[in-house]
Motif scaffolding. Structure first.
Motif, PDB file in Angstrom:
ATOM      1  N   PHE A 263     -99.710 -49.773 -10.853  1.00 40.35           N
ATOM      2  CA  PHE A 263    -100.808 -48.805 -10.885  1.00 40.35           C
ATOM      3  C   PHE A 263    -101.276 -48.489  -9.466  1.00 40.35           C
ATOM      4  CE2 PHE A 263    -101.849 -49.754 -15.471  1.00 40.35           C
ATOM      5  CZ  PHE A 263    -101.869 -48.437 -15.889  1.00 40.35           C
ATOM      6  N   ASN A 264    -101.476 -49.525  -8.674  1.00 38.55           N
ATOM      7  CA  ASN A 264    -101.957 -49.333  -7.310  1.00 38.55           C
ATOM      8  C   ASN A 264    -100.946 -48.593  -6.437  1.00 38.55           C
ATOM      9  OD1 ASN A 264    -104.706 -50.642  -6.664  1.00 38.55           O
ATOM     10  ND2 ASN A 264    -103.737 -52.205  -7.921  1.00 38.55           N
ATOM     11  N   GLN A 265     -99.661 -48.718  -6.755  1.00 35.58           N
ATOM     12  CA  GLN A 265     -98.609 -48.081  -5.967  1.00 35.58           C
ATOM     13  C   GLN A 265     -98.297 -46.660  -6.432  1.00 35.58           C
ATOM     14  OE1 GLN A 265     -95.642 -51.077  -6.686  1.00 35.58           O
ATOM     15  NE2 GLN A 265     -95.998 -52.107  -4.732  1.00 35.58           N
ATOM     16  N   SER A 266     -98.994 -46.189  -7.466  1.00 34.41           N
ATOM     17  CA  SER A 266     -98.699 -44.880  -8.052  1.00 34.41           C
ATOM     18  C   SER A 266     -99.786 -43.864  -7.732  1.00 34.41           C
ATOM     19  CB  SER A 266     -98.545 -45.009  -9.572  1.00 34.41           C
ATOM     20  OG  SER A 266     -97.516 -45.928  -9.892  1.00 34.41           O
ATOM     21  N   LYS A 267     -99.370 -42.631  -7.458  1.00 36.76           N
ATOM     22  CA  LYS A 267    -100.320 -41.575  -7.111  1.00 36.76           C
ATOM     23  C   LYS A 267    -101.020 -41.016  -8.348  1.00 36.76           C
ATOM     24  CE  LYS A 267     -97.644 -40.027  -3.080  1.00 36.76           C
ATOM     25  NZ  LYS A 267     -96.848 -38.904  -2.509  1.00 36.76           N
ATOM     26  N   MET A 268    -100.304 -40.964  -9.474  1.00 33.45           N
ATOM     27  CA  MET A 268    -100.820 -40.311 -10.674  1.00 33.45           C
ATOM     28  C   MET A 268    -100.261 -41.001 -11.903  1.00 33.45           C
ATOM     29  SD  MET A 268    -100.349 -36.262 -11.669  1.00 33.45           S
ATOM     30  CE  MET A 268     -98.683 -36.253 -11.058  1.00 33.45           C
ATOM     31  N   VAL A 269    -101.042 -40.976 -13.008  1.00 35.15           N
ATOM     32  CA  VAL A 269    -100.661 -41.664 -14.250  1.00 35.15           C
ATOM     33  C   VAL A 269    -100.666 -40.681 -15.412  1.00 35.15           C
ATOM     34  CG1 VAL A 269    -101.285 -43.496 -15.881  1.00 35.15           C
ATOM     35  CG2 VAL A 269    -101.623 -43.848 -13.412  1.00 35.15           C
ATOM     36  N   VAL A 270     -99.643 -40.765 -16.253  1.00 35.15           N
ATOM     37  CA  VAL A 270     -99.617 -40.048 -17.531  1.00 35.15           C
ATOM     38  C   VAL A 270     -99.677 -41.081 -18.637  1.00 35.15           C
ATOM     39  CG1 VAL A 270     -98.229 -38.662 -19.112  1.00 35.15           C
ATOM     40  CG2 VAL A 270     -98.339 -38.043 -16.710  1.00 35.15           C
ATOM     41  N   SER A 271    -100.610 -40.896 -19.582  1.00 39.68           N
ATOM     42  CA  SER A 271    -100.779 -41.888 -20.654  1.00 39.68           C
ATOM     43  C   SER A 271    -101.546 -41.283 -21.816  1.00 39.68           C
ATOM     44  CB  SER A 271    -101.541 -43.110 -20.129  1.00 39.68           C
ATOM     45  OG  SER A 271    -102.894 -42.770 -19.865  1.00 39.68           O
ATOM     46  N   ARG A 272    -101.676 -42.053 -22.876  1.00 40.01           N
ATOM     47  CA  ARG A 272    -102.611 -41.729 -23.946  1.00 40.01           C
ATOM     48  C   ARG A 272    -104.033 -41.868 -23.400  1.00 40.01           C
ATOM     49  NH1 ARG A 272     -99.624 -39.100 -27.648  1.00 40.01           N
ATOM     50  NH2 ARG A 272     -98.180 -40.422 -28.828  1.00 40.01           N
ATOM     51  N   SER A 273    -104.981 -41.286 -24.108  1.00 37.13           N
ATOM     52  CA  SER A 273    -106.387 -41.409 -23.697  1.00 37.13           C
ATOM     53  C   SER A 273    -107.076 -42.501 -24.497  1.00 37.13           C
ATOM     54  CB  SER A 273    -107.120 -40.079 -23.871  1.00 37.13           C
ATOM     55  OG  SER A 273    -106.886 -39.530 -25.160  1.00 37.13           O
ATOM     56  N   GLY A 274    -106.377 -43.645 -24.658  1.00 35.97           N
ATOM     57  CA  GLY A 274    -106.977 -44.798 -25.314  1.00 35.97           C
ATOM     58  C   GLY A 274    -108.082 -45.379 -24.451  1.00 35.97           C
ATOM     59  N   TYR A 275    -109.072 -45.985 -25.085  1.00 38.07           N
ATOM     60  CA  TYR A 275    -110.259 -46.424 -24.342  1.00 38.07           C
ATOM     61  C   TYR A 275    -109.937 -47.520 -23.330  1.00 38.07           C
ATOM     62  CZ  TYR A 275    -114.967 -47.860 -23.206  1.00 38.07           C
ATOM     63  OH  TYR A 275    -116.113 -48.168 -22.517  1.00 38.07           O
ATOM     64  N   THR A 276    -109.070 -48.465 -23.683  1.00 35.54           N
ATOM     65  CA  THR A 276    -108.728 -49.523 -22.733  1.00 35.54           C
ATOM     66  C   THR A 276    -108.022 -48.950 -21.516  1.00 35.54           C
ATOM     67  OG1 THR A 276    -108.584 -51.165 -24.503  1.00 35.54           O
ATOM     68  CG2 THR A 276    -107.491 -51.705 -22.435  1.00 35.54           C
ATOM     69  N   THR A 277    -107.139 -47.989 -21.721  1.00 40.70           N
ATOM     70  CA  THR A 277    -106.469 -47.325 -20.600  1.00 40.70           C
ATOM     71  C   THR A 277    -107.480 -46.635 -19.703  1.00 40.70           C
ATOM     72  OG1 THR A 277    -104.471 -46.972 -21.926  1.00 40.70           O
ATOM     73  CG2 THR A 277    -104.746 -45.587 -19.971  1.00 40.70           C
ATOM     74  N   ILE A 278    -108.457 -45.982 -20.299  1.00 41.51           N
ATOM     75  CA  ILE A 278    -109.494 -45.307 -19.510  1.00 41.51           C
ATOM     76  C   ILE A 278    -110.288 -46.315 -18.682  1.00 41.51           C
ATOM     77  CG2 ILE A 278    -111.688 -44.038 -19.704  1.00 41.51           C
ATOM     78  CD1 ILE A 278    -110.396 -42.536 -22.086  1.00 41.51           C
ATOM     79  N   MET A 279    -110.630 -47.466 -19.270  1.00 45.17           N
ATOM     80  CA  MET A 279    -111.345 -48.505 -18.513  1.00 45.17           C
ATOM     81  C   MET A 279    -110.500 -48.991 -17.330  1.00 45.17           C
ATOM     82  SD  MET A 279    -113.492 -50.878 -21.211  1.00 45.17           S
ATOM     83  CE  MET A 279    -112.094 -51.430 -22.181  1.00 45.17           C
ATOM     84  N   ASP A 280    -109.201 -49.178 -17.569  1.00 41.93           N
ATOM     85  CA  ASP A 280    -108.314 -49.631 -16.495  1.00 41.93           C
ATOM     86  C   ASP A 280    -108.227 -48.604 -15.372  1.00 41.93           C
ATOM     87  OD1 ASP A 280    -107.700 -52.030 -17.765  1.00 41.93           O
ATOM     88  OD2 ASP A 280    -105.898 -51.251 -18.722  1.00 41.93           O
ATOM     89  N   LEU A 281    -108.039 -47.337 -15.731  1.00 40.59           N
ATOM     90  CA  LEU A 281    -107.882 -46.290 -14.723  1.00 40.59           C
ATOM     91  C   LEU A 281    -109.178 -46.062 -13.946  1.00 40.59           C
ATOM     92  CD1 LEU A 281    -105.720 -43.697 -16.702  1.00 40.59           C
ATOM     93  CD2 LEU A 281    -104.960 -45.364 -15.012  1.00 40.59           C
ATOM     94  N   ALA A 282    -110.311 -46.242 -14.615  1.00 37.65           N
ATOM     95  CA  ALA A 282    -111.599 -46.119 -13.927  1.00 37.65           C
ATOM     96  C   ALA A 282    -111.776 -47.253 -12.920  1.00 37.65           C
ATOM     97  CB  ALA A 282    -112.737 -46.119 -14.938  1.00 37.65           C
ATOM     98  N   LYS A 283    -111.384 -48.447 -13.314  1.00 38.51           N
ATOM     99  CA  LYS A 283    -111.469 -49.596 -12.409  1.00 38.51           C
ATOM    100  C   LYS A 283    -110.626 -49.380 -11.154  1.00 38.51           C
ATOM    101  CE  LYS A 283    -112.598 -53.937 -11.487  1.00 38.51           C
ATOM    102  NZ  LYS A 283    -113.994 -54.408 -11.371  1.00 38.51           N
ATOM    103  N   LEU A 284    -109.474 -48.727 -11.330  1.00 40.05           N
ATOM    104  CA  LEU A 284    -108.538 -48.516 -10.232  1.00 40.05           C
ATOM    105  C   LEU A 284    -108.769 -47.205  -9.484  1.00 40.05           C
ATOM    106  CD1 LEU A 284    -105.366 -49.718 -12.153  1.00 40.05           C
ATOM    107  CD2 LEU A 284    -106.532 -50.953 -10.339  1.00 40.05           C
ATOM    108  N   GLY A 285    -109.669 -46.357 -10.027  1.00 45.52           N
ATOM    109  CA  GLY A 285    -109.965 -45.085  -9.369  1.00 45.52           C
ATOM    110  C   GLY A 285    -108.771 -44.149  -9.331  1.00 45.52           C
ATOM    111  N   LYS A 286    -108.088 -43.975 -10.486  1.00 45.50           N
ATOM    112  CA  LYS A 286    -106.835 -43.214 -10.515  1.00 45.50           C
ATOM    113  C   LYS A 286    -107.023 -41.781 -10.999  1.00 45.50           C
ATOM    114  CE  LYS A 286    -103.634 -44.823  -9.459  1.00 45.50           C
ATOM    115  NZ  LYS A 286    -103.099 -45.128  -8.103  1.00 45.50           N
ATOM    116  N   LYS A 287    -106.100 -40.937 -10.549  1.00 44.76           N
ATOM    117  CA  LYS A 287    -105.955 -39.599 -11.117  1.00 44.76           C
ATOM    118  C   LYS A 287    -104.960 -39.693 -12.264  1.00 44.76           C
ATOM    119  CE  LYS A 287    -107.560 -36.352  -7.767  1.00 44.76           C
ATOM    120  NZ  LYS A 287    -107.494 -34.893  -7.522  1.00 44.76           N
ATOM    121  N   ALA A 288    -105.188 -38.900 -13.299  1.00 47.85           N
ATOM    122  CA  ALA A 288    -104.367 -39.058 -14.502  1.00 47.85           C
ATOM    123  C   ALA A 288    -104.235 -37.747 -15.261  1.00 47.85           C
ATOM    124  CB  ALA A 288    -104.982 -40.120 -15.411  1.00 47.85           C
ATOM    125  N   PHE A 289    -103.277 -37.752 -16.198  1.00 51.26           N
ATOM    126  CA  PHE A 289    -103.130 -36.680 -17.178  1.00 51.26           C
ATOM    127  C   PHE A 289    -103.008 -37.358 -18.535  1.00 51.26           C
ATOM    128  CE2 PHE A 289    -101.302 -33.487 -19.837  1.00 51.26           C
ATOM    129  CZ  PHE A 289    -101.745 -32.279 -19.312  1.00 51.26           C
TER     130      PHE A 289
END
Length: 352
Positions: A263-289
């Motif tokens: 996650f830290n080595q990636s510029k952008m993430v594509v995933s489902r909008s599941g709540y746990t994924t959202i919590m993870d991406l918020a913690k890491l400050g990621k851009k996503a689709f």
């Protein structure tokens, strides 16, 4: 003095319920408790890999099947209620036995409705105090509250007030008879300064057949992506499998440590909008689709909410084209909603 034994039981519905139990299991051990893991399927397999030193037990599967057509999602779930009730009854029977045999001192259930006992303090974890099912939301919410009331406490992994991540899912307008405690968002990951190796990270999860349908769709579309891709299929198998084709690297699954670095080595993430994924991406400050699971109202609500706030774009599964990823640069990306640290010491007093 022997350590108090706490049974931790995530629902096997995708991997989100299991992965958000990882920081809870770590906190239990750090605070002098002895956790016991129980689940089924991929959720159990994942936690056994993460905590090989802990006792791990198998629970009956809910065996909920998703519809291939998202429009039929809700009605297929309602038709499977008898199967769900049978599984919940089986859970209750097993837990009555385990409380005595394992000398349990407490229970933490992440959305497993039958895992509670009158003999020991039992806690229910959910981010859905309101269960969205379209015009039947009032009924699904009422049914959910019926089960939650059987637990001593209900822990919600979000902030009690704004800003928060779950919105109306995890917050009730009216006073509730539920004993609710807010944990703050939970994530097993930490943000780390590191070189960006991947232009795009794909993380799949969720029940079948929709996981496979999205995997097939993305593999086809991403053939036209001009950049390096790491693709985690979200299939937990006995052995990790890695394949490389040009700029694309496939994993069947990753451990938490591997995922954190990736996650830290990636510029952008594509995933489902599941709540746990959202919590993870918020913690890491990621851009996503985001591509919500078709027909899953909760994921559709969260995706719309985050797009409206200008944070993350999304589209329906059938509408995804690789060109849609250009939209990500127009959005701010996710970030932490405050620096609230979970007060485990206080929360675990329910077991003392």
């Amino acid at each position: 003095m022997s350590k108090k034994r706490i049974l931790v039981t995530p629902l096997n519905w995708g991997l989100g319920h299991a992965t958000r139990c990882i920081p809870i299991l770590e906190a239990l051990e750090k605070n002098g408790f002895e956790p016991v893991i129980a689940s089924d399927g991929n959720a159990l397999a994942l936690l056994k890999k993460e905590f090989p030193h802990l006792q791990a037990l198998e629970l009956p599967s809910y065996n909920i099947e998703y519809a291939q057509n998202g429009e039929n999602f809700k009605w297929k779930l309602f038709r499977q209620l008898p199967k769900l009730i049978t599984a919940v009854r089986a859970e209750r029977k097993i837990v009555r036995k385990w409380v005595t045999e394992l000398q349990l001192d407490g229970i933490i259930s992440d959305n497993r409705l039958g895992i509670h006992s009158a003999k020991v303090p039992s806690v229910f974890i959910t981010h859905q105090l309101n269960v969205l099912t379209g015009n039947t939301s009032w009924l699904s919410t009422k049914m959910h509250h019926y089960f939650i009331k059987k637990f001593a406490e209900c822990w919600v992994p979000d902030n009690a007030k704004k800003p928060n991540l779950s919105g109306k899912l995890g917050h009730l307008k009216d006073n509730s008879t539920l004993n609710i405690k807010y944990l703050g968002p939970l994530s097993r990951f930490r943000k780390k300064p590191t070189e960006k190796i991947y232009d795009l990270m794909v993380v799949l999860s969720g029940p079948e057949p929709q996981r496979t349908l999205l995997e097939t769709k993305l593999k086809d579309e991403l053939q036209h992506y001009d950049g390096s891709i790491i693709f985690i299929r979200g299939v937990v198998e006995p052995e990790q499998q890695i394949t490389r084709e040009g700029k694309l690297t496939h994993y069947n699954f990753m451990t938490s440590d591997q995922l954190e670095w990736t996650f830290n080595q990636s510029k952008m993430v594509v995933s489902r909008s599941g709540y746990t994924t959202i919590m993870d991406l918020a913690k890491l400050g990621k851009k996503a689709f985001f591509i919500p699971t078709p027909g899953q109202y909760e994921q559709e609500y969260l995706a719309k909410k985050l797009k409206k706030k200008g944070l993350v774009p999304y589209c329906k599964q059938d509408d995804f084209r690789v060109e849609r990823l250009l939209e990500v640069d127009l959005y701010k990306g996710l970030k932490e909603t405050g620096k609230n640290e979970t007060d485990w010491n206080h929360l675990f007093t329910v077991f003392t």
